[in-house]
Write a protein that holds these residues in place. Structure first.
Motif, mmCIF file in Angstrom:
data_model
loop_
_atom_site.group_PDB
_atom_site.id
_atom_site.type_symbol
_atom_site.label_atom_id
_atom_site.label_comp_id
_atom_site.label_asym_id
_atom_site.label_seq_id
_atom_site.Cartn_x
_atom_site.Cartn_y
_atom_site.Cartn_z
ATOM 1 N N SER A 303 -7.318 8.109 0.417
ATOM 2 C CA SER A 303 -5.940 7.428 0.884
ATOM 3 C C SER A 303 -5.144 6.764 -0.337
ATOM 4 O O SER A 303 -5.886 6.271 -1.119
ATOM 5 C CB SER A 303 -6.267 6.345 1.755
ATOM 6 O OG SER A 303 -5.278 5.837 2.134
ATOM 7 N N LEU A 304 -3.892 7.303 -0.337
ATOM 8 C CA LEU A 304 -3.194 6.631 -1.288
ATOM 9 C C LEU A 304 -1.910 5.768 -0.447
ATOM 10 O O LEU A 304 -0.682 6.174 -0.195
ATOM 11 C CB LEU A 304 -2.286 7.762 -2.360
ATOM 12 C CG LEU A 304 -3.279 8.744 -2.669
ATOM 13 C CD1 LEU A 304 -2.434 9.825 -3.301
ATOM 14 C CD2 LEU A 304 -3.743 7.637 -4.138
ATOM 15 N N PRO A 305 -2.280 4.391 0.062
ATOM 16 C CA PRO A 305 -1.587 3.815 0.887
ATOM 17 C C PRO A 305 -0.161 3.390 0.851
ATOM 18 O O PRO A 305 0.655 3.353 1.806
ATOM 19 C CB PRO A 305 -2.466 2.552 1.301
ATOM 20 C CG PRO A 305 -3.223 2.445 -0.012
ATOM 21 C CD PRO A 305 -3.415 3.684 -0.395
ATOM 22 N N HIS A 306 0.325 3.648 -0.507
ATOM 23 C CA HIS A 306 1.688 2.998 -0.847
ATOM 24 C C HIS A 306 2.552 4.332 -1.006
ATOM 25 O O HIS A 306 3.718 4.074 -1.346
ATOM 26 C CB HIS A 306 1.604 2.238 -2.144
ATOM 27 C CG HIS A 306 0.961 0.788 -1.772
ATOM 28 N ND1 HIS A 306 -0.245 0.557 -2.168
ATOM 29 C CD2 HIS A 306 1.512 -0.315 -1.362
ATOM 30 C CE1 HIS A 306 -0.778 -0.580 -1.992
ATOM 31 N NE2 HIS A 306 0.558 -1.330 -1.345
ATOM 32 N N THR A 307 2.066 5.476 -0.635
ATOM 33 C CA THR A 307 2.875 6.501 -0.940
ATOM 34 C C THR A 307 4.232 6.733 -0.224
ATOM 35 O O THR A 307 5.122 6.852 -0.682
ATOM 36 C CB THR A 307 1.954 7.842 -0.451
ATOM 37 O OG1 THR A 307 1.026 8.074 -1.333
ATOM 38 C CG2 THR A 307 2.839 9.038 -0.365
ATOM 39 N N LYS A 308 4.085 6.010 1.127
ATOM 40 C CA LYS A 308 5.407 6.026 1.935
ATOM 41 C C LYS A 308 6.605 4.939 1.259
ATOM 42 O O LYS A 308 7.706 5.322 1.600
ATOM 43 C CB LYS A 308 4.913 5.300 3.384
ATOM 44 C CG LYS A 308 4.434 4.092 3.029
ATOM 45 C CD LYS A 308 3.900 3.664 4.750
ATOM 46 C CE LYS A 308 3.389 2.114 4.537
ATOM 47 N NZ LYS A 308 2.829 1.903 6.020
ATOM 48 N N TYR A 309 6.041 4.449 0.239
ATOM 49 C CA TYR A 309 7.080 3.576 -0.242
ATOM 50 C C TYR A 309 7.582 4.224 -1.723
ATOM 51 O O TYR A 309 8.526 3.961 -2.133
ATOM 52 C CB TYR A 309 6.769 2.315 -0.764
ATOM 53 C CG TYR A 309 6.215 1.409 0.428
ATOM 54 C CD1 TYR A 309 6.936 1.026 1.417
ATOM 55 C CD2 TYR A 309 4.777 1.265 0.263
ATOM 56 C CE1 TYR A 309 6.468 0.448 2.644
ATOM 57 C CE2 TYR A 309 4.230 0.376 1.570
ATOM 58 C CZ TYR A 309 5.270 0.083 2.473
ATOM 59 O OH TYR A 309 4.640 -0.821 3.664
#
Length: 493
Positions: A303-309
């Motif tokens: 998981s790369l959780p800040h990808t959406k930003y």
């Protein structure tokens, strides 16, 4: 004799060493191909035929003396962003009309020191701002690939569209390119070529026209993984003139091509499964997973959780840096100059006439986010997000992941003048959705052809590596290349 332009760099190197072809013959073959095709493809802005012939003659003399360099006699195309002494360097912009620098960029100087031959300057999006090579002052580049049964002109991707198109159409053996948010990897994916953005600091930025200084990085576009490795070895270096270049030994990247990937951990980031992803692209991604698994790699969901930003943060940071970098183009010292009532009027007239629409848009966005009252709300916030994106990658790599496998682009190449893209700049910006995180974190990323759509156009996969571990990318990309095969467009030009 085989068509000399069909040879890869590695094959041409062997032919030159065996004296089965000369540098002069190789150069003439490419100059002939350019003359035949460039009217339709518009990949070259300037062809330096006389310079190429002189450089090829010098290469043949060195080969005869046994003094051949690593790229001796290999004809290359140079993106119009790299300063080349005494030769057109205008970043495909009207505002730099007539500019011919009296100095050489470090990257191109490295290539010439290794014996490479310059064929000319390649078209690109103006100041590297674009994802389709439609913003160039010199007109759009045409992708050599076409959909089955269609004559529709497709974009080659951007900003390094001229580099990708020229390599795919065999108008050069390889090309220099730059990547600020995907400008090497996206056009490589659209044209069935291989493109690597190395780690930030691996290649000197000195003498390369700046777009966003904390994101820009030079790299090669080539026909296959081995050629990309050969080119990067010559392009990379530490440089006292660029304080962001890193003083680390440059490995023998070619030695990593074909190396075993057994035991490597390859991460599959779940955030890259975006809504509306074409089934064909997802299928190619799954094939890539299987190919690496069959070669002995371990596949791990991550998981790369800040990808959406990443995309919104990128489109704050990059225009902010662009608005600062492009302030120097004022009509006073070089390039275009428009008349005005006074110096302020001259500045305004020159910049209004000299910059294209997309460049103006990004300058205005950048100036806005840096302005009093908005700096903290936008620019500082975007930089904080950038830190979190970088930390996501660091945590994944700390868990033992060696590289990440993702799609390179959200689709295959689209048509030139696509109405949806033209009407909504954000749709165009979404072409960088899989690539901008790599620039924001300063990591290396490679795009490698992995298959074709049902319409017969290329799809690419992206591998993202640890800082300064381009060797693992070349090893894993060569596994995908071997399984997928190489792709060449049917000649129509």
């Amino acid at each position: 004799m085989t068509d000399l332009t069909a040879l890869t760099i590695a094959e041409a190197r062997t032919a030159l060493a065996a004296k089965s072809a000369s540098a002069a013959e190789l150069t003439e073959a490419y100059l002939g191909a350019i003359e035949q095709a460039n009217g339709q493809l518009n990949a070259y802005i300037t062809v330096t035929a006389d310079k190429a012939r002189a450089m090829a003659a010098a290469s043949d003399a060195r080969i005869a003396k046994g003094e051949a360099g690593a790229l001796e006699g290999i004809p290359l195309g140079i993106k119009d962003l790299f300063a080349t002494e005494g030769v057109h360097t205008q970043a495909a912009s009207h505002i730099l009309d007539g500019f011919e620098p009296m100095y050489e960029s470090t990257v191109t100087a490295n290539l010439w020191a290794d014996g490479a031959v310059m064929l000319g300057k390649l078209n690109m999006d103006e100041f590297a701002m674009g994802s389709s090579n439609e913003t160039s002052y010199y007109g759009p580049v045409i992708n050599p690939w076409r959909r089955k049964g269609s004559n529709l002109d497709l974009v080659p991707g951007g900003s390094s569209g001229g580099s990708a198109a020229a390599v795919a159409a065999h108008l050069c053996a390889g090309a220099t390119a730059t990547d600020t948010g995907g400008s090497i990897r996206q056009p490589a994916a659209f044209t069935g070529t291989v493109g690597i953005k190395p780690t930030y600091g691996r290649c000197s930025r000195w003498g390369t026209v700046a777009f966003a200084s904390s994101l820009d990085q030079a790299g090669p576009i080539a026909r296959d993984v081995r050629d990309a490795a050969i080119l990067l070895k010559s392009m990379a270096s530490v440089d006292d003139k660029d304080t962001t270049s890193v003083d680390r030994p440059v490995p023998d990247y070619e030695a990593a091509v074909g190396r075993s990937v057994k035991g490597l951990k390859i991460g599959i980031p779940r955030e890259y499964r975006v809504d509306g992803m074409p089934e064909e692209l997802d299928a190619v991604w799954q094939k890539g997973v299987e190919w690496l698994r069959e070669a002995g790699a371990e596949i791990v969901d991550v998981s790369l959780p800040h990808t959406k930003y990443a995309l919104p943060a990128y489109y704050i940071v990059a225009p902010a840096e662009a608005s600062s970098n492009l302030a120097r183009y004022d009509g006073v010292r070089y390039g275009l100059r428009e008349n005005g009532r006074d110096i302020t009027d001259m500045y305004e007239n020159t910049r209004a006439a000299g910059f294209g629409r997309e460049v103006k848009r990004r300058i205005m966005i950048g100036t806005y986010v840096l302005s009093a009252g908005y700096y903290d709300a936008y620019y500082i916030q975007a930089q904080k997000v950038r830190t979190l994106i970088k930390r996501d990658f660091e945590m994944v790599y700390a868990d033992g992941i060696d590289a990440l496998l993702t799609p390179a682009t959200p689709s295959a190449a689209f048509g030139i003048g696509d109405e949806d893209m033209a009407a909504d700049p954000v749709k165009m910006y979404l072409n960088d959705i899989f690539t901008v995180t790599v620039n924001m974190a300063g990591l290396p990323g490679i795009a490698v052809p992995a298959g074709l759509t049902g319409e017969g156009t290329p799809l690419g996969l992206q591998l993202i590596g640890r800082p300064f571990d381009e060797e693992t990318l070349f090893a894993t990309a060569s596994v995908i290349e071997k399984a997928a095969g190489r792709f060449t467009p049917a000649k129509w030009w």
